[in-house]
Design a protein around this motif. Structure first.
Motif, PDB file in Angstrom:
ATOM      1  N   PHE A  12       0.830  -1.203   0.000  1.00  0.00           N
ATOM      2  CA  PHE A  12       0.000   0.000   0.000  1.00  0.00           C
ATOM      3  C   PHE A  12       0.864   1.252   0.000  1.00  0.00           C
ATOM      4  O   PHE A  12       1.921   1.301   0.642  1.00  0.00           O
ATOM      5  CB  PHE A  12      -0.872   0.066   1.258  1.00  0.00           C
ATOM      6  CG  PHE A  12      -2.118  -0.763   1.218  1.00  0.00           C
ATOM      7  CD1 PHE A  12      -3.223  -0.364   0.472  1.00  0.00           C
ATOM      8  CD2 PHE A  12      -2.206  -1.940   1.941  1.00  0.00           C
ATOM      9  CE1 PHE A  12      -4.381  -1.111   0.443  1.00  0.00           C
ATOM     10  CE2 PHE A  12      -3.364  -2.705   1.933  1.00  0.00           C
ATOM     11  CZ  PHE A  12      -4.453  -2.289   1.174  1.00  0.00           C
ATOM     12  N   THR A  14       0.005   5.178   1.244  1.00  0.00           N
ATOM     13  CA  THR A  14      -1.032   5.695   2.126  1.00  0.00           C
ATOM     14  C   THR A  14      -0.817   7.175   2.428  1.00  0.00           C
ATOM     15  O   THR A  14       0.239   7.749   2.130  1.00  0.00           O
ATOM     16  CB  THR A  14      -1.039   4.916   3.461  1.00  0.00           C
ATOM     17  OG1 THR A  14       0.196   5.176   4.160  1.00  0.00           O
ATOM     18  CG2 THR A  14      -1.170   3.413   3.212  1.00  0.00           C
ATOM     19  N   PRO A  19      -4.101   3.874  10.105  1.00  0.00           N
ATOM     20  CA  PRO A  19      -5.530   4.018   9.840  1.00  0.00           C
ATOM     21  C   PRO A  19      -6.314   4.380  11.106  1.00  0.00           C
ATOM     22  O   PRO A  19      -7.386   4.975  11.023  1.00  0.00           O
ATOM     23  CB  PRO A  19      -5.937   2.641   9.304  1.00  0.00           C
ATOM     24  CG  PRO A  19      -4.901   1.697   9.794  1.00  0.00           C
ATOM     25  CD  PRO A  19      -3.632   2.501   9.881  1.00  0.00           C
ATOM     26  N   ASP A  23      -5.761   7.814   8.688  1.00  0.00           N
ATOM     27  CA  ASP A  23      -5.055   7.717   7.411  1.00  0.00           C
ATOM     28  C   ASP A  23      -5.726   6.696   6.506  1.00  0.00           C
ATOM     29  O   ASP A  23      -6.328   5.718   6.968  1.00  0.00           O
ATOM     30  CB  ASP A  23      -3.585   7.339   7.638  1.00  0.00           C
ATOM     31  CG  ASP A  23      -2.788   8.483   8.249  1.00  0.00           C
ATOM     32  OD1 ASP A  23      -2.907   9.601   7.723  1.00  0.00           O
ATOM     33  OD2 ASP A  23      -2.079   8.261   9.238  1.00  0.00           O
ATOM     34  N   ARG A  24      -5.602   6.917   5.190  1.00  0.00           N
ATOM     35  CA  ARG A  24      -6.261   6.077   4.202  1.00  0.00           C
ATOM     36  C   ARG A  24      -5.260   5.574   3.168  1.00  0.00           C
ATOM     37  O   ARG A  24      -4.208   6.166   2.960  1.00  0.00           O
ATOM     38  CB  ARG A  24      -7.367   6.859   3.462  1.00  0.00           C
ATOM     39  CG  ARG A  24      -8.484   7.389   4.331  1.00  0.00           C
ATOM     40  CD  ARG A  24      -9.336   6.291   4.954  1.00  0.00           C
ATOM     41  NE  ARG A  24      -9.947   5.388   3.968  1.00  0.00           N
ATOM     42  CZ  ARG A  24     -11.090   5.625   3.331  1.00  0.00           C
ATOM     43  NH1 ARG A  24     -11.739   6.761   3.539  1.00  0.00           N
ATOM     44  NH2 ARG A  24     -11.587   4.718   2.483  1.00  0.00           N
ATOM     45  N   ALA A  25      -5.617   4.500   2.497  1.00  0.00           N
ATOM     46  CA  ALA A  25      -4.836   4.004   1.376  1.00  0.00           C
ATOM     47  C   ALA A  25      -5.072   4.891   0.156  1.00  0.00           C
ATOM     48  O   ALA A  25      -6.187   5.378  -0.060  1.00  0.00           O
ATOM     49  CB  ALA A  25      -5.230   2.569   1.064  1.00  0.00           C
ATOM     50  N   CYS A  73     -11.896   4.399  -2.792  1.00  0.00           N
ATOM     51  CA  CYS A  73     -11.277   3.293  -2.058  1.00  0.00           C
ATOM     52  C   CYS A  73     -12.199   2.076  -2.033  1.00  0.00           C
ATOM     53  O   CYS A  73     -11.753   0.940  -2.203  1.00  0.00           O
ATOM     54  CB  CYS A  73     -10.952   3.725  -0.631  1.00  0.00           C
ATOM     55  SG  CYS A  73      -9.623   4.959  -0.495  1.00  0.00           S
ATOM     56  N   ASP A  97       0.981  -3.018   6.271  1.00  0.00           N
ATOM     57  CA  ASP A  97       0.038  -3.249   5.180  1.00  0.00           C
ATOM     58  C   ASP A  97      -1.215  -3.974   5.673  1.00  0.00           C
ATOM     59  O   ASP A  97      -2.320  -3.700   5.192  1.00  0.00           O
ATOM     60  CB  ASP A  97       0.715  -4.043   4.066  1.00  0.00           C
ATOM     61  CG  ASP A  97       1.831  -3.240   3.418  1.00  0.00           C
ATOM     62  OD1 ASP A  97       1.539  -2.372   2.581  1.00  0.00           O
ATOM     63  OD2 ASP A  97       2.998  -3.464   3.765  1.00  0.00           O
ATOM     64  N   PHE A 100      -3.765  -1.502   7.116  1.00  0.00           N
ATOM     65  CA  PHE A 100      -4.525  -0.764   6.105  1.00  0.00           C
ATOM     66  C   PHE A 100      -5.482  -1.684   5.343  1.00  0.00           C
ATOM     67  O   PHE A 100      -6.595  -1.285   5.021  1.00  0.00           O
ATOM     68  CB  PHE A 100      -3.582  -0.025   5.160  1.00  0.00           C
ATOM     69  CG  PHE A 100      -3.107   1.273   5.725  1.00  0.00           C
ATOM     70  CD1 PHE A 100      -3.871   2.423   5.588  1.00  0.00           C
ATOM     71  CD2 PHE A 100      -1.915   1.343   6.440  1.00  0.00           C
ATOM     72  CE1 PHE A 100      -3.458   3.627   6.141  1.00  0.00           C
ATOM     73  CE2 PHE A 100      -1.491   2.537   6.994  1.00  0.00           C
ATOM     74  CZ  PHE A 100      -2.260   3.687   6.845  1.00  0.00           C
ATOM     75  N   GLU A 104      -9.442  -0.895   5.353  1.00  0.00           N
ATOM     76  CA  GLU A 104     -10.182  -0.635   4.116  1.00  0.00           C
ATOM     77  C   GLU A 104     -11.227  -1.716   3.855  1.00  0.00           C
ATOM     78  O   GLU A 104     -12.329  -1.415   3.376  1.00  0.00           O
ATOM     79  CB  GLU A 104      -9.219  -0.506   2.937  1.00  0.00           C
ATOM     80  CG  GLU A 104      -8.285   0.704   3.008  1.00  0.00           C
ATOM     81  CD  GLU A 104      -9.009   2.048   2.974  1.00  0.00           C
ATOM     82  OE1 GLU A 104     -10.201   2.097   2.580  1.00  0.00           O
ATOM     83  OE2 GLU A 104      -8.385   3.067   3.320  1.00  0.00           O
TER      84      GLU A 104
END
Length: 208
Positions: A12, A14, A19, A23-25, A73, A97, A100, A104
């Motif tokens: 990923f 990011t 997260p 935080d986001r991918a 996403c 990883d 995330f 997600e």
């Protein structure tokens, strides 16, 4: 028996490190390995619904302009869920990883069935004399051909896959194995460094 050389290697990019902190991918890259051969790949930018800061733009080369036209996403992760299916999963520094991926997938209410393994943890045990265990360092340490374009998800996953196959080759040579079982590779992650030789010896097949 699940094989260590049959899995999906993922990476990923990011907006930040956690997260849990929101935080986001912004990009997913992955390659599928079957019996030691890369047979498929997956790559997609994804729009996190907010702007990324200049540091992330510089670090990854992924700009806000690029993300504006990317799929959401949710849409990308739904496609990625189909790509991985029931496969086991691998990443370099997998704890990052996995966090995330879990976050997600939780947003789209999907649960994956494969198990994770970390090439970073295994490399620390197999390459104890390496200068460090960053992906780029180990790629050079193992003489794996590279153009140095790290910090993009697909390229990092491809390099991680090649590193992982090199690690498996070394383990199989030291243990006289034709193939390395996935669960044996998992146990390596938790084996103390001083006990690695003994553990690899224990993997050797019993010859009548």
């Amino acid at each position: 028996m699940s094989r260590a050389d049959s899995l999906v290697v993922l990476d990923f990019e990011t907006t930040g490190l956690s997260p849990d902190m929101g935080d986001r991918a912004i990009e997913i890259g992955a390659v599928k390995i079957e019996e030691g051969v890369i047979v498929d790949q997956f790559q997609a930018l994804m729009n996190p619904g907010r702007r990324v800061d200049p540091f992330i733009e510089r670090y990854t080369g992924i700009t806000n302009t690029m993300l504006t036209s990317a799929d959401s996403c949710a849409d990308v992760m739904a496609d990625f869920a189909e790509f991985i299916g029931d496969s086991n999963l691998l990443a370099h520094n997998a704890s990052f990883d996995k966090r995330f991926l879990d976050a997600e997938f939780q947003r789209i209410k999907h649960q994956y069935r494969g198990e994770f393994i970390c090439s970073l943890l295994v490399s620390r045990r197999i390459f104890q004399n390496a200068p460090n265990h960053k992906l780029g360092t180990l790629v050079g340490y193992c003489n794996i051909e590279s153009n140095g374009a790290f910090h993009r998800a697909l390229y990092d996953s491809e390099m991680t896959a090649k590193l992982w196959l090199a690690i498996i080759d070394i383990i199989c040579q030291r243990s006289n194995l034709e193939t390395l079982p996935f669960n044996a590779a998992q146990k390596l992650c938790k084996t103390p460094k001083k006990s690695i030789d003994k553990y690899l010896e224990s993997l050797k097949p019993i010859v009548a």
